[in-house]
Design an enzyme around this catalytic site. Structure first.
Site, short mmCIF file in Angstrom:
data_model
loop_
_atom_site.label_atom_id
_atom_site.label_comp_id
_atom_site.label_asym_id
_atom_site.label_seq_id
_atom_site.Cartn_x
_atom_site.Cartn_y
_atom_site.Cartn_z
N SER A 82 -33.43 -38.18 -6.66
CA SER A 82 -32.85 -37.00 -7.36
C SER A 82 -32.94 -35.75 -6.48
O SER A 82 -33.70 -34.83 -6.77
CB SER A 82 -33.51 -36.77 -8.71
N SER A 128 0.83 -1.20 0.00
CA SER A 128 0.00 0.00 0.00
C SER A 128 0.86 1.25 0.00
O SER A 128 0.53 2.25 -0.64
CB SER A 128 -0.93 0.00 1.20
N ASP A 134 -4.84 -3.57 -7.22
CA ASP A 134 -4.25 -3.78 -5.91
C ASP A 134 -4.97 -4.96 -5.27
O ASP A 134 -6.16 -4.90 -5.03
CB ASP A 134 -4.44 -2.50 -5.09
N LYS A 160 11.83 -2.08 1.08
CA LYS A 160 12.35 -1.75 2.42
C LYS A 160 13.87 -1.89 2.47
O LYS A 160 14.44 -2.31 3.50
CB LYS A 160 11.70 -2.64 3.49
N LEU A 162 -38.57 -37.80 -1.38
CA LEU A 162 -37.77 -38.53 -0.39
C LEU A 162 -37.89 -40.04 -0.57
O LEU A 162 -38.84 -40.53 -1.19
CB LEU A 162 -38.24 -38.17 1.02
N LYS A 190 -42.75 -42.68 -4.70
CA LYS A 190 -42.45 -42.41 -6.11
C LYS A 190 -42.69 -43.64 -6.99
O LYS A 190 -43.42 -43.59 -7.98
CB LYS A 190 -40.97 -41.99 -6.29
N SER A 191 -42.05 -44.77 -6.61
CA SER A 191 -42.12 -45.97 -7.44
C SER A 191 -43.55 -46.49 -7.52
O SER A 191 -44.03 -46.87 -8.60
CB SER A 191 -41.21 -47.06 -6.87
N HIS A 201 -3.14 -12.61 1.05
CA HIS A 201 -3.26 -13.86 1.78
C HIS A 201 -3.83 -14.99 0.93
O HIS A 201 -4.53 -14.74 -0.05
CB HIS A 201 -4.14 -13.67 3.02
#
Lengths: 308, 647
Positions: free
Chosen positions: B558, B54, B126, B182, B485, B490-491, B130
């Site tokens: 899914s 800086s 700039d 420096k 779920l 579903k099936s 880190h």
């Protein structure tokens, strides 16, 4: 290759190319873009670049002026002419609530900017359903702008989250968004004030005459010099007639006439303006009252609330 | 500004280099003429606040007179209030723009700063130093022509020096300045400087940095910034600013390459004008030049180059123009106009380096958007070949890439794209990945090369079309995608729907989750990556079946929205019907038909949806059935009514 000596691009040519590229990306990817037009010198450059980007087509989006009714007369005149010259539609929005309540810069302080500009802008964007809005802000203007992306994402409520910005690499802009969300786009991000002036000079772009010094009626208010653009109206809201003096003045930045400080100057041509700017020792936004209220993060805060 | 409090007075800017007040005052026109011919250099500074980054930027801005009196006054006030430099000016405050950054005294985001000298305008990115800000550094490096890598002379080459150098090299920055800062704190010692450079040199060669320029400087004192320092007579190089003013910029280098322009927008105001607008990525172009449009490969010649109300004789890399062609060639957004005799490649499978930028780790197999120039396509990413440790450059085995991870992986696009290796052309080799649901930019990537198998696998055209298949069956193909779920029904419901469709003489096929895992997908487990691949394969199979004209029913948990969306996008518009079997977890768990919830609760079953793995419910399913209120028969009837007619 042919071995010919190719031209080297100047910094202004590179900035121009970048801005044009940005505008074309928006037009290609956004459903309903608009250009925010404030009639200042940055808006003038942005509009000029838009005309270049899409020539010979007119820019494929309208201009939107979120008006406060307190702009200089010269600004209204140039606004209408510039839109006509560009072959673009001009939309003007006044916040009806601010109009009804008579919000003005004297009685209402920061509320004036909030109601007319911040709220007015949100209303206008919602009303027309714009999903991308060009703005003329530059990164050299203010600290929080230095960190804002070129494509700056806004939530459905127009909020800006500085800690959650999308990374912007190369010249690849991610313009995808969910329904209701929008993007503010800043094609002039990498221009400096000097670049803007030089480009206006080089490209012969028409700007509001108030940027050039002339003898004008002025008054002092809270230690700053202002121009009495509409004396009758001033008298109405101030409750008294301000003491008017003729002075040679000009403006470095333009906004609402009771909020925009003038500087005494003899710079009547573009080179003289640039000369004055280069030799001056205060930054451009100092003439505007808006940045100072609310401490050093005030612009960042305003942006989070939806200000441009 | 000579009375600025703590800016040391050594190394006062040389007025011959900087904008001279005298010239501005005496001959503004001459000044403007000179300024208009400036070029532009974008560079990045790497290093942490401790390295004096800086302060260096503050010094450059200050010397270039880019800090105004009011800013300086504000800076002084800020420095006293929240600064970390005691009574001295804290230049970090000038650069750290966000409130959070100033409060915490850290740099979070990339900031762009501007200054100019007599010869050039500079844009400085700039960037925070880190490791957790690797993505920010990569962002800053992506547009840079040059990198200044700062080293604290007292500390020498550190892990972060290596990381910064590696990232700059990875992003293709060819001009690197090693600024040993420096120097005033090590008595301007040549031995210290030489030892650091020798150390760095070994490392630079190792990672393939071909050249760099090392400079001993002091940002605080101004040594070797604008003028050569009397404190280091042993230094034979140029001061930093002079180097920045003269080094070659990328766009100048790109001009000598073959022409490439990605078409952003087709300009068609009327029947007499058709132009292709874009930014020239490399090369140059003149009217009469032979060009080729990719990926089609059609050729034509340039008839006009338009920029506003005048036509150009020549346009070069870095310019935004509109090109008109002599022939009516099909060309639209995303196509590339290139030199006819040296066109870029076209492919749909690549090896690439990815820098992951999102909090959510990469999902192997999930579809993302890839944006490369004006081309946007859908891609899937394979498991990484390896991840790179950015501190040691070691290659590590990896199953995915998390935030800030860098790795090499293969990617496949859903249609061919025009590209060049990143090392040859940033604009045609650099890309971003976008999450399809959140729309976030999740990764940056650099293409290495096309995988040969993409060039050898071609589509085989078939004569019996999918429309013919469907017409023969007298029906409209659909995919009825049941999601919910485990134990939601579903099936059972899908089975009931299929029976009813068969009674109606519809040709159907039911893909059931459990059954598919016995065969096609028996190599897959239940990790997130495997679940994604499971759904991808089922999607592809369902797609083939719709091509054959079938009505496909699928019953899969899914759980992830993104994969259901992926399958939706594989299919034609309107073909994917998402059916949400909406059963609350308590109800499904109470039923526990297969005893799986019990096992999951006991910890014997990992990654079980609803227990230790999320279920992302559909937001807007085409059909929703509530199994608490409806019987199986009612649910099936409800679904049938919604999907009719099917022809």
């Amino acid at each position: 290759m042919t071995g010919l000596k190719h031209k080297t691009l100047t910094h202004l040519e590179r900035l121009e190319a970048e801005s044009i590229h940005i505008m074309r990306e928006v037009v290609a990817e956004a459903a309903n873009p608009v250009m925010l037009y404030s009639v200042g010198k940055d808006s003038a450059v942005m509009l000029h670049l838009a005309r270049k980007a899409f020539y010979p087509s007119p820019p494929p989006f309208p201009l939107l002026h979120v008006d406060t009714t307190w702009k200089f007369k010269d600004m209204y005149a140039l606004r209408d002419k510039a839109a006509r010259d560009a072959g673009m539609d001009l939309l003007v929005h006044h916040n009806p609530e601010a109009e009804e309540r008579g919000i003005n810069p004297f009685d209402h302080g920061p509320l004036h900017t909030d109601m007319w500009k911040t709220e007015g802008l949100k209303q206008a964007l919602d009303k027309f359903g714009f999903d991308a809005a060009f703005g003329g802000a530059r990164r050299d203007e203010e600290k929080s702008r230095a960190k804002e992306r070129i494509f700056s994402f806004r939530t459905a409520s127009h909020g800006w989250d500085p800690k959650n910005q999308r990374p912007e690499l190369w010249n690849l802009y991610n313009a995808r968004k969910a329904k209701g969300e929008s993007i503010r786009v800043f094609p002039l991000s990498n221009w400096t004030e000097l670049d803007i002036w030089q480009y206006i000079h080089l490209e012969n772009i028409e700007i509001v005459p108030l940027y050039f010094a002339a003898k004008r009626p002025t008054y002092m208010w809270e230690g700053q010099l202002f121009m009495a653009d509409d004396i009758e109206r001033l008298e109405q809201v101030m409750g008294r007639k301000p003491e008017i003096t003729e002075r040679n003045i000009r403006f470095r930045t333009l906004g609402c006439f009771p909020l925009t400080g003038a500087v005494e100057s003899d710079a009547a041509t573009l080179p003289e303006i640039i000369q004055e700017m280069l030799l001056t020792t205060t930054s451009e936004r100092q003439g505007r009252v808006i940045d100072k209220d609310g401490g050093d993060a005030s612009m960042e805060k305003k942006k989070q609330e939806g200000y441009f | 500004m000579s009375d600025a409090p703590s800016m040391a007075s050594a190394g006062k800017p040389d007025d011959a280099i900087y904008q001279t007040d005298a010239l501005i005052a005496e001959d503004i026109d001459a000044y403007l003429e000179a300024h208009q011919h400036k070029t532009m250099l974008r560079f990045i500074t790497c290093g942490s606040v401790d390295d004096g980054k800086s302060t260096l930027i503050g010094r450059l801005l200050y010397d270039a007179k880019m800090i105004f009196e009011d800013q300086l006054a504000a800076l002084e006030a800020d420095s006293k209030r929240v600064g970390t430099q005691g009574q001295e000016i804290d230049f970090a405050l000038l650069v750290d723009g966000l409130a959070a950054e100033r409060e915490q005294g850290i740099t979070i985001d990339v900031a762009y700063r501007f200054f100019a000298t007599e010869k050039r305008k500079f844009i400085v990115a700039d960037c925070p130093g880190h490791e957790q800000y690797t993505r920010n550094m990569v962002t800053g490096a992506s547009t840079a022509d040059l990198a200044v890598i700062l080293i604290d002379a007292r500390k020498g080459v550190l892990v972060q020096t290596r990381r910064h150098s590696y990232l700059c090299h990875l992003l293709g920055i060819r001009n690197i300045v090693l600024a040993v800062n420096k120097m005033d704190l090590v008595d301007y010692s040549q031995e210290v400087f030489d030892a650091i450079v020798a150390d760095y040199d070994a490392f630079a060669k190792e990672i393939g940095i071909e050249s760099y320029v090392a400079m001993p400087i002091s940002g605080f004192k101004g040594d070797n910034i604008t003028t050569l320092s009397a404190n280091m007579p042993w230094y034979r190089g140029t001061p930093l600013v002079e180097h920045l003013e003269t080094v070659e910029v990328n766009s100048a280098r790109d001009i000598d390459k073959p022409l490439r322009m990605q078409v952003q927008w087709v300009n068609r105001p009327n029947l007499d004008f058709r132009g292709f607008s874009g930014l020239i990525a490399s090369g140059s172009v003149r009217p009469g030049d032979a060009v080729r449009v990719l990926p089609s490969g059609k050729t034509s010649t340039v008839s006009r180059i338009v920029l506003f109300d005048r036509d150009l004789e020549e346009a070069v890399a870095g310019q935004s123009v509109t090109i008109c062609l002599a022939d009516e060639v099909d060309c639209s957004r995303g196509d590339v106009i290139a030199a006819a005799d040296a066109p870029p490649q076209v492919s749909d499978q690549f090896e690439a380096t990815l820098v992951w930028m999102d909090d959510e780790a990469m999902h192997v197999g999930r579809a993302y958007w890839l944006k490369l120039g004006a081309q946007t396509v859908s891609v899937t990413v394979q498991a990484p070949k390896y991840e790179i440790n950015v501190n040691t450059m070691q290659h590590l085995a990896a199953k995915t890439l998390g935030l800030n991870a860098i790795g090499v992986a293969e990617i496949a696009t859903d249609k061919p794209i025009t590209f060049e290796p990143y090392a040859e052309n940033r604009a045609l080799g650099g890309f971003i990945l976008i999450d399809k649901l959140s729309n976030r930019t999740v990764a940056a990537g650099m293409l290495h090369f096309s995988l040969r198998r993409a060039q050898n696998v071609h589509w085989q055209p078939t004569d019996i079309s999918r429309d013919t298949h469907a017409a023969m069956k007298n029906q409209t193909p659909r995919v009825l995608w049941f999601t919910g779920l485990s134990g939601s029904g579903k099936s059972t419901i899908a089975n009931e729907v299929e029976k009813r469709l068969n009674v109606m003489n519809r040709h159907t096929f039911l893909l059931d989750g459990d059954n598919v895992r016995h065969g096609l997908n028996k190599d897959l487990g239940f990790t997130e990556a495997d679940r994604i691949e499971n759904i991808r394969r089922v999607g592809e199979v369902a797609k083939l079946m719709t091509d054959a004209g079938l009505i496909v029913l699928t019953a899969f948990i899914s759980p992830f929205r993104a994969e259901r969306q992926m399958v939706r996008e594989m299919l034609a518009d309107g073909e994917f019907i998402e059916i949400f079997v909406d059963t609350p977890l308590e109800v499904a768990e109470a039923r526990d038909v297969k005893g799986l919830y019990k096992k999951a609760r006991e910890g014997k079953l990992k990654n079980f949806t609803g227990i230790d793995s999320p279920y992302e419910a559909p937001e807007m399913p085409e059909i929703r059935v509530n199994t608490v209120e409806m019987t199986v028969e009612e649910a099936a009837e409800h679904i049938i009514r919604q999907i009719l007619p099917l022809k």
